[in-house]
Design an enzyme around this catalytic site. Structure first.
Site, mmCIF file in Angstrom:
data_model
loop_
_atom_site.group_PDB
_atom_site.id
_atom_site.type_symbol
_atom_site.label_atom_id
_atom_site.label_comp_id
_atom_site.label_asym_id
_atom_site.label_seq_id
_atom_site.Cartn_x
_atom_site.Cartn_y
_atom_site.Cartn_z
ATOM 1 N N ASP A 1 0.770 -1.066 -0.071
ATOM 2 C CA ASP A 1 -0.201 0.011 -0.012
ATOM 3 C C ASP A 1 1.179 1.232 0.130
ATOM 4 O OD1 ASP A 1 -2.354 -1.311 -0.024
ATOM 5 O OD2 ASP A 1 -3.000 -0.713 1.728
ATOM 6 N N ASN B 1 -4.376 12.812 -3.431
ATOM 7 C CA ASN B 1 -5.343 13.099 -4.347
ATOM 8 C C ASN B 1 -6.149 14.430 -3.844
ATOM 9 O OD1 ASN B 1 -5.202 11.150 -6.273
ATOM 10 N ND2 ASN B 1 -6.211 9.741 -5.212
ATOM 11 N N HIS C 1 -6.200 14.257 -8.335
ATOM 12 C CA HIS C 1 -6.243 13.065 -8.724
ATOM 13 C C HIS C 1 -4.938 12.808 -9.936
ATOM 14 C CE1 HIS C 1 -9.261 11.292 -6.697
ATOM 15 N NE2 HIS C 1 -10.410 12.587 -6.681
ATOM 16 N N ASP D 1 -4.854 2.381 -4.358
ATOM 17 C CA ASP D 1 -3.327 2.537 -4.055
ATOM 18 C C ASP D 1 -2.739 1.236 -3.530
ATOM 19 O OD1 ASP D 1 -4.642 2.590 -1.932
ATOM 20 O OD2 ASP D 1 -2.839 3.656 -0.697
ATOM 21 N N ARG E 1 13.396 -4.468 -1.142
ATOM 22 C CA ARG E 1 14.147 -3.756 -2.270
ATOM 23 C C ARG E 1 13.266 -2.859 -3.094
ATOM 24 N NH1 ARG E 1 15.610 -5.286 -7.277
ATOM 25 N NH2 ARG E 1 14.585 -7.395 -7.144
#
Length: 326
Positions: A209, A217, A222, A252, A272
């Site tokens: 996430d 946003n 947006h 997201d 990573r």
């Protein structure tokens, strides 16, 4: 490193199981065609036996693929397409008459269809060209089949291959995210089901996430949020572990499927990836499949790991374990 291409990923549409089953069907159908063609007369019995033997071999390969094909790699299955093409060419050359030769050459339409359904563009083109050139050359070399007949058959093979490719690419859109070009939730779920069906293979999955994305946003608009999603997706896609599948799961949230990696290895890979976008805070949960895990159970444990990271302050990646997240 995962390659990026404008053409949608065919693998999102054609699962390994579907590829194996379809290839098995085509081998059986081609073998039956050869057997029926060989039984159409009594002249040249030796050649008819060769054609019938090739047909039986194709049926046997098809039966084997139906039973064990899903355990084979895509590379091996692609190699069997080439083997099938070679078998068709041989049968055309040894056919006892021109009618049998043309009937057997028509099996090459299967090669064009399956190559354009499962392989990427370059491999598909190579398979189609090989099928057309080899069968056409075999028909012409026989001396009893006209060049017009060989050319007409080549047109049929190429046309069916092109139509198949068009339909496949349109179907691929259903499994792709329009904003990022990654797989969408449907494409991810289909790939996940394919891999979890192979219970003997090592598999890990992750949910990632972007922290406080709603704030971006709300404050920047947006368009800024969309640009960030594209930037993150592009950075991650270029550096994925071999064989991994990255998807935009929704909003997201991204999902990552990592065949062949243990939980610890997957956690390192996720960390990573997160380091590639140091200006973006990312929370991630990782889980390794346990014996008997369903696809839903694997993702549920990845979600639990993600939940713990968010509860602990976000901006980190963690692995779900039997007793805790760590």
């Amino acid at each position: 490193m995962r390659r990026s291409t404008v053409e949608p990923a065919v693998r999102d549409v054609a699962s390994l199981r579907t590829m194996a089953r379809t290839l098995a069907l085509f081998f059986v159908a081609g073998g039956c065609t050869a057997l029926l063609s060989a039984s159409g007369g009594s002249d040249h019995p030796g050649r008819r036996w060769v054609v019938a033997g090739a047909g039986l071999l194709a049926v046997a390969v098809g039966a084997g693929l139906s039973r064990w094909g899903v355990t084979l790699s895509r590379l091996v299955l692609g190699g069997l397409v080439t083997v099938g093409c070679s078998l068709i060419t041989l049968v055309v050359l040894v056919s006892p008459d021109s009618t049998t030769a043309v009937l057997c050459a028509s099996i090459s339409t299967f090669v064009g269809v399956i190559a354009c359904f499962f392989a990427d563009r370059r491999v598909a083109v190579a398979h189609v060209v090989t099928a057309v050139v080899s069968t056409s050359a075999a028909l012409v070399l026989r001396g009893d089949t006209s060049l017009v007949t060989a050319g007409a058959l080549a047109v049929v093979v190429v046309t069916l291959a092109c139509v198949t490719r068009t339909l496949v690419l349109r179907a691929s859109d259903a499994g792709s995210d329009a904003l990022t070009g990654l797989a969408n939730r449907r494409g991810f779920d289909e790939a996940l089901e394919e891999h979890t069906w192979r219970s003997d293979a090592q598999l890990s999955a992750a949910l990632l996430d972007l922290d406080h994305f709603k704030r971006i946003n709300d404050t920047a608009g947006h368009e800024a949020g969309d640009a960030l999603l594209r930037r993150v997706a592009g950075a991650w896609r270029r550096e994925l572990p071999p064989g991994a599948l990255l998807a935009r799961h929704g909003g997201d949230e991204f999902a990552l499927l990592m065949p062949g990696l243990s939980g610890t290895e997957a956690l390192s890979a996720v960390r990573r990836l997160c380091s590639l976008v140091p200006d973006v805070s990312v929370s991630a949960g990782v889980a390794e499949r346990r014996a008997g895990d369903t696809a839903a159970q694997l993702m549920r444990r990845a979600d639990l790991a993600l939940y713990r990271v968010k509860a602990d302050g976000r901006g980190a990646a963690a692995l779900h374990t039997e007793t805790a997240v760590g």
